[in-house]
Design a protein around this motif. Structure first.
Motif, PDB file in Angstrom:
ATOM      1  N   UNK A  42      31.895  12.251 -18.231  1.00 41.57           N
ATOM      2  CA  UNK A  42      33.348  12.122 -18.362  1.00 41.57           C
ATOM      3  C   UNK A  42      33.660  11.071 -19.412  1.00 41.57           C
ATOM      4  N   UNK A  43      34.785  11.239 -20.075  1.00 44.97           N
ATOM      5  CA  UNK A  43      35.192  10.324 -21.138  1.00 44.97           C
ATOM      6  C   UNK A  43      35.566   8.981 -20.530  1.00 44.97           C
ATOM      7  N   UNK A  44      35.087   7.903 -21.146  1.00 46.59           N
ATOM      8  CA  UNK A  44      35.411   6.555 -20.684  1.00 46.59           C
ATOM      9  C   UNK A  44      36.867   6.221 -21.002  1.00 46.59           C
ATOM     10  N   UNK A  45      37.528   5.477 -20.123  1.00 46.36           N
ATOM     11  CA  UNK A  45      38.936   5.167 -20.316  1.00 46.36           C
ATOM     12  C   UNK A  45      39.228   4.407 -21.614  1.00 46.36           C
ATOM     13  N   UNK A  46      38.262   3.654 -22.102  1.00 47.08           N
ATOM     14  CA  UNK A  46      38.506   2.873 -23.316  1.00 47.08           C
ATOM     15  C   UNK A  46      38.220   3.669 -24.589  1.00 47.08           C
ATOM     16  N   UNK A  47      37.942   4.968 -24.458  1.00 45.95           N
ATOM     17  CA  UNK A  47      37.656   5.808 -25.604  1.00 45.95           C
ATOM     18  C   UNK A  47      38.899   6.584 -26.015  1.00 45.95           C
ATOM     19  N   UNK A  48      39.063   6.849 -27.303  1.00 40.18           N
ATOM     20  CA  UNK A  48      40.266   7.519 -27.797  1.00 40.18           C
ATOM     21  C   UNK A  48      40.291   9.020 -27.514  1.00 40.18           C
ATOM     22  N   UNK A  49      41.431   9.609 -27.692  1.00 46.69           N
ATOM     23  CA  UNK A  49      41.690  11.050 -27.857  1.00 46.69           C
ATOM     24  C   UNK A  49      41.754  11.941 -26.625  1.00 46.69           C
ATOM     25  N   UNK A  50      40.894  11.789 -25.651  1.00 46.17           N
ATOM     26  CA  UNK A  50      40.906  12.682 -24.501  1.00 46.17           C
ATOM     27  C   UNK A  50      41.457  11.896 -23.327  1.00 46.17           C
ATOM     28  N   UNK A  51      42.281  12.514 -22.481  1.00 44.34           N
ATOM     29  CA  UNK A  51      42.808  11.774 -21.324  1.00 44.34           C
ATOM     30  C   UNK A  51      41.678  11.077 -20.571  1.00 44.34           C
ATOM     31  N   UNK A  52      41.913   9.853 -20.236  1.00 41.50           N
ATOM     32  CA  UNK A  52      40.853   9.049 -19.634  1.00 41.50           C
ATOM     33  C   UNK A  52      40.569   9.484 -18.208  1.00 41.50           C
ATOM     34  N   UNK A  53      39.385   9.124 -17.771  1.00 43.60           N
ATOM     35  CA  UNK A  53      38.991   9.400 -16.408  1.00 43.60           C
ATOM     36  C   UNK A  53      38.491   8.095 -15.809  1.00 43.60           C
ATOM     37  N   UNK A  54      38.418   8.025 -14.501  1.00 43.86           N
ATOM     38  CA  UNK A  54      38.065   6.757 -13.871  1.00 43.86           C
ATOM     39  C   UNK A  54      36.662   6.284 -14.217  1.00 43.86           C
ATOM     40  N   UNK A  55      36.529   4.992 -14.343  1.00 43.52           N
ATOM     41  CA  UNK A  55      35.239   4.329 -14.486  1.00 43.52           C
ATOM     42  C   UNK A  55      34.544   4.484 -15.808  1.00 43.52           C
ATOM     43  N   UNK A  56      33.747   3.504 -16.152  1.00 38.21           N
ATOM     44  CA  UNK A  56      32.821   3.525 -17.281  1.00 38.21           C
ATOM     45  C   UNK A  56      32.087   2.230 -17.369  1.00 38.21           C
TER      46      UNK A  56
END
Length: 169
Positions: free
Chosen positions: A155-169
């Motif tokens: 899952x994409x990390x919340x601090x990453x751009x472009x895709x809606x974030x998901x919990x945790x990283x």
């Protein structure tokens, strides 16, 4: 019933049956179609905590790639590697493309050209599929037959751009 009535009834029945069976083909294509910008950033695999980072220059780094990606290739895994005990860091290049069975379709396959595993030079690769998850787009590596739905999900990390974030990283 006359011959013409029977023919009309038969044609109507065929059309109704054909219409019912082809509703799936009329449904909207809901496969993910990623852009390069949506891939960029960090993606996390919850079970292992492994992170794969995709850069805009086409390179990637990973803290723990799934060993199953390389099980079919002789001599790729480091000597003495033990799944569950050892991490499998890697790096190389990434390429976003449509699946080989539908080259004109949506770009939902992320091919990893792996050039380094655990600091050893290799020339291998693996495929991640972009899919719709509960909280947005996920990247999945399928173990064996995709119909068995046995997969490793990033899952994409919340601090990453472009895709809606998901919990945790």
């Amino acid at each position: 019933m006359t011959g013409m009535s029977r023919l009309a009834a038969l044609v109507l029945a065929v059309l109704v049956l054909a219409g019912c069976s082809s509703l799936d083909s009329l449904a909207k294509d809901d496969r993910v179609d990623l852009s390069q910008a949506e891939v960029l950033g960090r993606w996390r695999q919850a079970a292992s905590g492994g992170i794969v980072s995709f850069a805009d220059d086409g390179s990637f780094t990973a803290t723990d790639l799934p060993h199953q990606m390389f099980d079919d290739f002789t001599g790729v895994l480091p000597a003495g590697y033990q799944a569950g005990r050892d991490k499998l860091p890697g790096s190389g290049r990434w390429e976003l493309r449509a699946p080989s069975v539908d080259p004109g379709g949506p770009k939902n396959h992320l091919y990893l050209h792996v050039r380094k595993l655990s600091d050893h030079a290799v020339a291998t690769g693996g495929d991640l599929r972009a899919e719709k998850g509960e909280n947005g787009v996920v990247l999945a590596f399928y173990i064996g037959d995709p119909d068995a739905n046995q997969k490793i999900v990033y899952t994409k990390c919340p601090d990453s751009p472009s895709v809606p974030s998901s919990p945790g990283c």
